[in-house]
Design a protein around this motif. Structure first.
Motif, PDB file in Angstrom:
ATOM      1  N   GLY A 324       0.813  -1.216   0.000  1.00 44.85           N
ATOM      2  CA  GLY A 324       0.000   0.000   0.000  1.00 44.85           C
ATOM      3  C   GLY A 324       0.841   1.257   0.000  1.00 44.85           C
ATOM      4  N   GLN A 325       1.892   1.284   0.817  1.00 42.61           N
ATOM      5  CA  GLN A 325       2.754   2.461   0.859  1.00 42.61           C
ATOM      6  C   GLN A 325       3.458   2.693  -0.481  1.00 42.61           C
ATOM      7  OE1 GLN A 325       2.381   0.178   3.055  1.00 42.61           O
ATOM      8  NE2 GLN A 325       2.514   0.924   5.181  1.00 42.61           N
ATOM      9  N   MET A 326       3.867   1.611  -1.160  1.00 41.96           N
ATOM     10  CA  MET A 326       4.528   1.762  -2.462  1.00 41.96           C
ATOM     11  C   MET A 326       3.582   2.345  -3.497  1.00 41.96           C
ATOM     12  SD  MET A 326       6.786  -1.726  -2.788  1.00 41.96           S
ATOM     13  CE  MET A 326       8.059  -2.140  -1.600  1.00 41.96           C
ATOM     14  N   VAL A 327       2.343   1.887  -3.494  1.00 45.19           N
ATOM     15  CA  VAL A 327       1.365   2.417  -4.451  1.00 45.19           C
ATOM     16  C   VAL A 327       1.109   3.894  -4.178  1.00 45.19           C
ATOM     17  CG1 VAL A 327      -1.028   2.244  -5.225  1.00 45.19           C
ATOM     18  CG2 VAL A 327       0.297   0.173  -4.818  1.00 45.19           C
ATOM     19  N   ALA A 328       1.028   4.264  -2.898  1.00 44.36           N
ATOM     20  CA  ALA A 328       0.782   5.666  -2.553  1.00 44.36           C
ATOM     21  C   ALA A 328       1.951   6.551  -2.978  1.00 44.36           C
ATOM     22  CB  ALA A 328       0.533   5.788  -1.049  1.00 44.36           C
ATOM     23  N   LEU A 329       3.173   6.079  -2.760  1.00 44.69           N
ATOM     24  CA  LEU A 329       4.332   6.879  -3.151  1.00 44.69           C
ATOM     25  C   LEU A 329       4.429   7.032  -4.663  1.00 44.69           C
ATOM     26  CD1 LEU A 329       7.067   5.532  -0.686  1.00 44.69           C
ATOM     27  CD2 LEU A 329       6.015   7.805  -0.679  1.00 44.69           C
ATOM     28  N   CYS A 330       4.165   5.960  -5.390  1.00 46.48           N
ATOM     29  CA  CYS A 330       4.264   6.031  -6.855  1.00 46.48           C
ATOM     30  C   CYS A 330       3.129   6.832  -7.471  1.00 46.48           C
ATOM     31  CB  CYS A 330       4.283   4.623  -7.442  1.00 46.48           C
ATOM     32  SG  CYS A 330       5.767   3.675  -7.036  1.00 46.48           S
ATOM     33  N   SER A 331       2.062   7.074  -6.717  1.00 47.28           N
ATOM     34  CA  SER A 331       0.935   7.846  -7.248  1.00 47.28           C
ATOM     35  C   SER A 331       1.138   9.346  -7.110  1.00 47.28           C
ATOM     36  CB  SER A 331      -0.356   7.440  -6.523  1.00 47.28           C
ATOM     37  OG  SER A 331      -0.611   6.055  -6.704  1.00 47.28           O
ATOM     38  N   ARG A 332       2.150   9.764  -6.404  1.00 43.42           N
ATOM     39  CA  ARG A 332       2.393  11.192  -6.219  1.00 43.42           C
ATOM     40  C   ARG A 332       2.886  11.817  -7.513  1.00 43.42           C
ATOM     41  NH1 ARG A 332       4.711  12.255  -0.273  1.00 43.42           N
ATOM     42  NH2 ARG A 332       5.213  14.209  -1.349  1.00 43.42           N
ATOM     43  N   ASP A 333       2.610  13.108  -7.667  1.00 37.62           N
ATOM     44  CA  ASP A 333       2.981  13.843  -8.874  1.00 37.62           C
ATOM     45  C   ASP A 333       4.252  14.659  -8.705  1.00 37.62           C
ATOM     46  OD1 ASP A 333       0.730  12.852 -10.125  1.00 37.62           O
ATOM     47  OD2 ASP A 333      -0.522  14.561  -9.505  1.00 37.62           O
ATOM     48  N   PHE A 335       8.465  15.153  -7.279  1.00 37.16           N
ATOM     49  CA  PHE A 335       9.731  14.485  -7.588  1.00 37.16           C
ATOM     50  C   PHE A 335       9.871  13.168  -6.832  1.00 37.16           C
ATOM     51  CE2 PHE A 335      14.230  13.700  -6.651  1.00 37.16           C
ATOM     52  CZ  PHE A 335      14.739  13.645  -7.942  1.00 37.16           C
ATOM     53  N   LEU A 336       9.364  13.106  -5.602  1.00 36.44           N
ATOM     54  CA  LEU A 336       9.446  11.865  -4.837  1.00 36.44           C
ATOM     55  C   LEU A 336       8.669  10.742  -5.525  1.00 36.44           C
ATOM     56  CD1 LEU A 336      10.386  10.369  -2.321  1.00 36.44           C
ATOM     57  CD2 LEU A 336       8.338  11.206  -1.123  1.00 36.44           C
ATOM     58  N   GLY A 337       7.510  11.084  -6.092  1.00 27.51           N
ATOM     59  CA  GLY A 337       6.752  10.072  -6.827  1.00 27.51           C
ATOM     60  C   GLY A 337       7.497   9.585  -8.058  1.00 27.51           C
ATOM     61  N   SER A 338       8.133  10.498  -8.775  1.00 28.39           N
ATOM     62  CA  SER A 338       8.920  10.100  -9.949  1.00 28.39           C
ATOM     63  C   SER A 338      10.109   9.240  -9.546  1.00 28.39           C
ATOM     64  CB  SER A 338       9.403  11.349 -10.696  1.00 28.39           C
ATOM     65  OG  SER A 338       8.309  12.139 -11.108  1.00 28.39           O
ATOM     66  N   PHE A 339      10.732   9.600  -8.408  1.00 24.78           N
ATOM     67  CA  PHE A 339      11.880   8.830  -7.925  1.00 24.78           C
ATOM     68  C   PHE A 339      11.465   7.408  -7.556  1.00 24.78           C
ATOM     69  CE2 PHE A 339      14.950   7.497  -4.707  1.00 24.78           C
ATOM     70  CZ  PHE A 339      16.154   7.812  -5.321  1.00 24.78           C
ATOM     71  N   CYS A 340      10.313   7.273  -6.921  1.00 23.01           N
ATOM     72  CA  CYS A 340       9.834   5.934  -6.547  1.00 23.01           C
ATOM     73  C   CYS A 340       9.395   5.142  -7.776  1.00 23.01           C
ATOM     74  CB  CYS A 340       8.678   6.059  -5.556  1.00 23.01           C
ATOM     75  SG  CYS A 340       9.162   6.722  -3.944  1.00 23.01           S
ATOM     76  N   ARG A 341       8.763   5.796  -8.730  1.00 17.17           N
ATOM     77  CA  ARG A 341       8.351   5.083  -9.950  1.00 17.17           C
ATOM     78  C   ARG A 341       9.562   4.584 -10.735  1.00 17.17           C
ATOM     79  NH1 ARG A 341       4.391   9.196 -10.073  1.00 17.17           N
ATOM     80  NH2 ARG A 341       5.719  10.481 -11.423  1.00 17.17           N
ATOM     81  N   TYR A 342      10.656   5.346 -10.699  1.00 11.92           N
ATOM     82  CA  TYR A 342      11.860   4.936 -11.416  1.00 11.92           C
ATOM     83  C   TYR A 342      12.438   3.651 -10.838  1.00 11.92           C
ATOM     84  CZ  TYR A 342      16.653   5.013 -13.169  1.00 11.92           C
ATOM     85  OH  TYR A 342      17.851   4.674 -13.743  1.00 11.92           O
ATOM     86  N   HIS A 343      12.295   3.449  -9.516  1.00 14.26           N
ATOM     87  CA  HIS A 343      12.888   2.285  -8.873  1.00 14.26           C
ATOM     88  C   HIS A 343      11.911   1.132  -8.681  1.00 14.26           C
ATOM     89  CE1 HIS A 343      15.874   5.366  -7.719  1.00 14.26           C
ATOM     90  NE2 HIS A 343      16.722   4.350  -7.662  1.00 14.26           N
ATOM     91  N   LEU A 344      10.636   1.406  -8.552  1.00 13.10           N
ATOM     92  CA  LEU A 344       9.679   0.372  -8.164  1.00 13.10           C
ATOM     93  C   LEU A 344       8.792  -0.117  -9.298  1.00 13.10           C
ATOM     94  CD1 LEU A 344       8.553   1.853  -4.717  1.00 13.10           C
ATOM     95  CD2 LEU A 344      10.355   0.178  -5.180  1.00 13.10           C
ATOM     96  N   THR A 345       8.870   0.479 -10.450  1.00 13.70           N
ATOM     97  CA  THR A 345       8.062   0.032 -11.592  1.00 13.70           C
ATOM     98  C   THR A 345       8.970  -0.352 -12.745  1.00 13.70           C
ATOM     99  OG1 THR A 345       7.841   2.293 -12.430  1.00 13.70           O
ATOM    100  CG2 THR A 345       6.107   1.490 -10.946  1.00 13.70           C
ATOM    101  N   GLU A 346       8.399  -1.089 -13.691  1.00  7.83           N
ATOM    102  CA  GLU A 346       9.132  -1.502 -14.884  1.00  7.83           C
ATOM    103  C   GLU A 346       8.719  -0.598 -16.033  1.00  7.83           C
ATOM    104  OE1 GLU A 346       9.394  -5.759 -15.641  1.00  7.83           O
ATOM    105  OE2 GLU A 346       8.335  -6.082 -13.766  1.00  7.83           O
TER     106      GLU A 346
END
Length: 429
Positions: A324-333, A335-346
């Protein structure tokens, strides 16, 4: 054994003197009855050999030598003419011979006169050829002439495969010259210091089994076999040039092979009979790549199997606990959301072109953000870390400060890559 049976003149007691120019000696006309009485040994077995050769990898030196030897035997001067003469005798129209009447002297008809012209007699040679064929194949056999259009089509296909195999052998020879020795290549790739494909698979390397000398012999065998086939079936230079030109057109602008011939169905591409023929003979192929879950790929030779399994269990537990926390972080618009999407998504998963119908049906089940620790099970990563700690020890930097320094360097690199990735997405919009 077959080729020896086809050449009884080689074992005859009276042998002709070899000419000074080392040209193959002409087959004497006295062997014409033998060729005619054994016609199927020359024609039908040759057609069977053609069908077999069309399904053979001609890049292999052994297979190239086999085709060369058969073509060399049939290309002996005057042998093709003898075989063609035997086929003409077999295909002659057969006369109806009265019962108990000598085949060379048919009696005149009842209403005819002794002065009327007699029907042409069936020659003794034609009778022997037909008796040979009918005794082996039966009266209802369907004979395929060796010099007919069907076999000629097979020969042209074989000539095309020979030309293709010559080009493949040439490319392998160029790789042998440009690449280092196979053993050093395998050792460095095992340690992870050579580039691999995006799917983590090493390409097949046959250069260790086929040396430069074998490739050169293969090219010589194929070149001579093509010349012998041209002599046997009287192929023109223009026909061979058209084959070479057609093979040149099978490559696109980037030098890559086109896809095999296929049609688009409901579940994707469906091969046509021509496409199957192209794949079997190596003329074209599909670009196969792994499109499944990257975490479930088979363990590679450059990975530690036990460590990969432990890291997979650890990352699975973390992903299950903090999903749940990963989905919430990657949903942010931000820089932190972009940083998490770069590491946690393909990022390549969304843009990947799914070719498999199974993958197309499963594409709707998109995988959410998750942590992957599999890279720590690679020999390359571990050896790089050991090398970094060794260099740091030379400058009197301990393991803990070195670890902090490596983490800071990676964070700077990840931030830069995140900015570049987001900027690229904006340009695409």
């Amino acid at each position: 054994m077959w080729l020896s049976y086809l050449q009884p003149w080689r074992y005859a007691p009276e042998k002709q003197a070899q000419s000074s120019d080392s040209q193959p000696r002409c087959v004497s006309e006295k062997w014409a009855p033998f060729v005619q009485e054994n016609l199927l040994m020359y024609t039908k077995l040759f057609v069977g050999f053609l069908n077999r050769a069309l399904r053979t990898d001609l890049v292999s030196p052994k297979n190239a030598l086999m085709v060369f030897r058969v073509a060399k035997v049939f290309a002996q001067p005057n042998l093709a003419e003898m075989i063609q003469k035997g086929e003409q005798l077999f295909l002659e129209p057969e006369l109806v011979i009265p019962h108990r009447q000598h085949r060379l002297f048919p009696a005149p008809t009842v209403t005819g006169s002794f002065l009327s012209p007699w029907p042409p007699a069936v020659t003794d040679a034609s009778f022997k050829v037909k008796s040979h064929v009918y005794s082996l194949e039966g009266q209802d056999c369907k004979y395929i002439p060796m010099f007919g259009p069907e076999v000629r089509t097979l020969v042209l296909r074989l000539a095309q495969l020979i030309t293709q195999a010559k080009q493949t052998a040439k490319s392998i020879s160029d790789q042998c010259v440009e690449s280092p020795s196979g053993r050093s290549f395998l050792s460095w790739s095992w340690l992870g210091f050579c580039p691999t494909d995006p799917n983590g698979c090493y390409p097949a390397n046959d250069l260790d089994e086929m040396g430069q000398d074998s490739v050169r012999k293969t090219d010589e065998y194929l070149e001579k076999a093509l010349e012998y086939l041209r002599q046997i079936f009287r192929l023109s230079e223009s026909q061979l040039a058209q084959l070479t030109f057609a093979l040149g057109n099978t490559q696109d602008e980037n030098g890559k092979k086109q896809l095999p011939d296929c049609i688009v169905g409901e579940d994707g591409l469906i091969l046509t009979p021509l496409g199957r023929y192209q794949i079997i003979n190596g003329l074209r192929r599909f670009e196969i790549e792994y499109q499944g879950d990257s975490e479930l790929q088979p363990i590679r030779s450059y990975e530690i199997a036990s460590l990969v399994r432990v890291l997979f269990r650890l990352s699975s537990a973390i992903n299950h606990r903090f999903a749940g926390q990963m989905v919430a972080l990657c949903s942010r618009d931000d820089f932190l959301g972009s940083f998490c999407r770069y590491h946690l998504t393909e990022p390549a998963l969304a843009n990947r072109h799914l070719l498999s119908p199974v993958g197309r049906r499963q594409a709707s089940h998109a995988r959410g953000p998750r942590l992957s620790l599999r890279f720590l099970g690679s020999y390359r990563t571990l050896l790089s870390l050991l090398l970094a700690f060794f260099v740091a020890s030379l400058f009197r930097i301990g393991p803990l400060p070195c670890s902090v320094l490596l983490i800071l360097v990676y964070l700077l690199y990840a931030m830069a890559m995140t900015l570049l990735t987001e900027r690229g997405k904006l340009h695409q919009l």
